[in-house]
Motif scaffolding. Structure first.
Motif, mmCIF file in Angstrom:
data_model
loop_
_atom_site.group_PDB
_atom_site.id
_atom_site.type_symbol
_atom_site.label_atom_id
_atom_site.label_comp_id
_atom_site.label_asym_id
_atom_site.label_seq_id
_atom_site.Cartn_x
_atom_site.Cartn_y
_atom_site.Cartn_z
ATOM 1 N N HIS A 59 0.871 -1.331 -0.024
ATOM 2 C CA HIS A 59 -0.030 -0.041 0.196
ATOM 3 C C HIS A 59 0.981 1.401 -0.218
ATOM 4 O O HIS A 59 0.736 2.182 -0.970
ATOM 5 C CB HIS A 59 -1.018 0.137 1.300
ATOM 6 N N HIS A 63 1.850 4.618 -2.873
ATOM 7 C CA HIS A 63 2.150 5.917 -2.691
ATOM 8 C C HIS A 63 3.383 6.497 -3.079
ATOM 9 O O HIS A 63 3.470 7.514 -3.637
ATOM 10 C CB HIS A 63 1.498 6.512 -1.230
ATOM 11 N N TYR A 88 -11.424 10.760 2.124
ATOM 12 C CA TYR A 88 -10.179 9.879 2.218
ATOM 13 C C TYR A 88 -10.379 8.481 1.573
ATOM 14 O O TYR A 88 -9.526 8.134 0.601
ATOM 15 C CB TYR A 88 -9.982 9.748 3.829
ATOM 16 N N GLU A 94 -6.029 6.319 -3.157
ATOM 17 C CA GLU A 94 -6.264 5.614 -1.933
ATOM 18 C C GLU A 94 -6.865 4.294 -2.533
ATOM 19 O O GLU A 94 -6.447 3.085 -2.102
ATOM 20 C CB GLU A 94 -6.951 6.144 -0.521
#
Ligand SMILES: [Zn+2]
Length: 103
Positions: A59, A63, A88, A94
Protein backbone atom coordinates in the motif's frame (compact mmCIF):
# COMPACT_ATOMS: atom_id res chain seq x y z
CA UNK A 1 -0.58 -0.46 -11.05
CA UNK A 2 2.34 -0.66 -13.46
CA UNK A 3 5.34 1.41 -12.54
CA UNK A 4 8.98 1.32 -11.64
CA UNK A 5 9.89 -1.50 -9.30
CA UNK A 6 10.80 -0.44 -5.83
CA UNK A 7 13.11 -2.00 -3.33
CA UNK A 8 14.05 -1.21 0.21
CA UNK A 9 16.93 1.01 -0.93
CA UNK A 10 14.50 3.42 -2.56
CA UNK A 11 12.89 4.42 0.67
CA UNK A 12 13.46 5.76 4.12
CA UNK A 13 11.40 4.85 7.13
CA UNK A 14 10.98 7.28 9.99
CA UNK A 15 9.60 5.99 13.27
CA UNK A 16 7.83 8.23 15.80
CA UNK A 17 7.01 10.80 13.17
CA UNK A 18 5.00 13.78 14.41
CA UNK A 19 3.49 14.14 10.93
CA UNK A 20 2.15 10.59 11.13
CA UNK A 21 0.88 11.37 14.61
CA UNK A 22 -1.14 14.30 13.26
CA UNK A 23 -2.49 12.04 10.49
CA UNK A 24 -3.48 9.43 13.08
CA UNK A 25 -5.35 12.03 15.13
CA UNK A 26 -7.09 13.34 12.01
CA UNK A 27 -8.04 9.88 10.75
CA UNK A 28 -8.96 8.66 14.20
CA UNK A 29 -6.73 5.60 13.86
CA UNK A 30 -4.12 4.09 16.07
CA UNK A 31 -1.15 3.13 13.94
CA UNK A 32 -0.34 5.15 10.87
CA UNK A 33 2.07 4.94 7.98
CA UNK A 34 2.16 7.96 5.76
CA UNK A 35 4.33 8.66 2.73
CA UNK A 36 6.01 11.94 1.90
CA UNK A 37 8.19 11.62 -1.18
CA UNK A 38 10.35 8.55 -0.56
CA UNK A 39 9.95 8.54 3.20
CA UNK A 40 7.43 6.44 5.08
CA UNK A 41 6.50 8.17 8.31
CA UNK A 42 5.30 5.87 11.07
CA UNK A 43 3.31 6.52 14.21
CA UNK A 44 2.62 3.95 16.91
CA UNK A 45 4.32 1.14 15.01
CA UNK A 46 7.91 0.11 14.40
CA UNK A 47 9.86 -0.25 11.18
CA UNK A 48 10.14 -3.99 11.85
CA UNK A 49 6.40 -4.44 12.43
CA UNK A 50 5.58 -2.37 9.37
CA UNK A 51 7.95 -4.32 7.06
CA UNK A 52 6.45 -7.63 8.25
CA UNK A 53 3.01 -6.60 7.03
CA UNK A 54 3.24 -7.29 3.31
CA UNK A 55 -0.04 -5.71 2.22
CA UNK A 56 0.68 -2.60 4.28
CA UNK A 57 4.10 -2.28 2.62
CA UNK A 58 2.52 -2.71 -0.83
CA UNK A 59 0.00 0.00 0.00
CA UNK A 60 2.66 2.51 1.03
CA UNK A 61 4.96 1.54 -1.89
CA UNK A 62 2.08 2.46 -4.17
CA UNK A 63 2.01 5.94 -2.63
CA UNK A 64 5.77 6.26 -3.21
CA UNK A 65 5.18 5.42 -6.89
CA UNK A 66 2.38 8.01 -6.99
CA UNK A 67 4.79 10.65 -5.64
CA UNK A 68 7.28 9.69 -8.38
CA UNK A 69 4.59 9.80 -11.04
CA UNK A 70 3.01 13.13 -10.17
CA UNK A 71 5.96 14.90 -8.56
CA UNK A 72 6.22 15.90 -4.92
CA UNK A 73 4.08 19.03 -4.94
CA UNK A 74 1.87 17.79 -7.78
CA UNK A 75 0.97 14.67 -5.89
CA UNK A 76 0.21 16.48 -2.63
CA UNK A 77 -2.03 19.00 -4.43
CA UNK A 78 -3.88 16.26 -6.36
CA UNK A 79 -4.16 14.08 -3.28
CA UNK A 80 -5.64 16.88 -1.18
CA UNK A 81 -7.99 17.86 -4.00
CA UNK A 82 -9.21 14.26 -4.33
CA UNK A 83 -9.70 14.05 -0.57
CA UNK A 84 -11.74 17.25 -0.47
CA UNK A 85 -13.90 16.09 -3.39
CA UNK A 86 -14.37 12.45 -2.49
CA UNK A 87 -13.14 11.96 1.05
CA UNK A 88 -10.22 9.89 2.23
CA UNK A 89 -11.58 6.45 1.40
CA UNK A 90 -12.76 7.18 -2.15
CA UNK A 91 -9.75 9.32 -3.02
CA UNK A 92 -8.47 7.66 -6.24
CA UNK A 93 -4.94 7.43 -4.85
CA UNK A 94 -6.23 5.46 -1.87
CA UNK A 95 -8.36 3.26 -4.13
CA UNK A 96 -5.26 2.51 -6.20
CA UNK A 97 -3.14 1.84 -3.10
CA UNK A 98 -5.75 -0.56 -1.70
CA UNK A 99 -5.74 -2.44 -5.01
CA UNK A 100 -1.94 -2.65 -4.83
CA UNK A 101 -2.27 -4.48 -1.50
CA UNK A 102 -3.71 -7.49 -3.34
CA UNK A 103 -1.00 -7.70 -6.02
ZN1 LIG B 1 -2.97 5.13 1.62
Amino acid sequence: MPGPKLNKHDLKIKENSWLAKIAALKLGTNSVAMVLGKTIHLHNTTKAAFLKDESWVKHEFCHIRQFKQHGYVGFIVKYLWESIQKGYYNNRFEVEARKAEEL
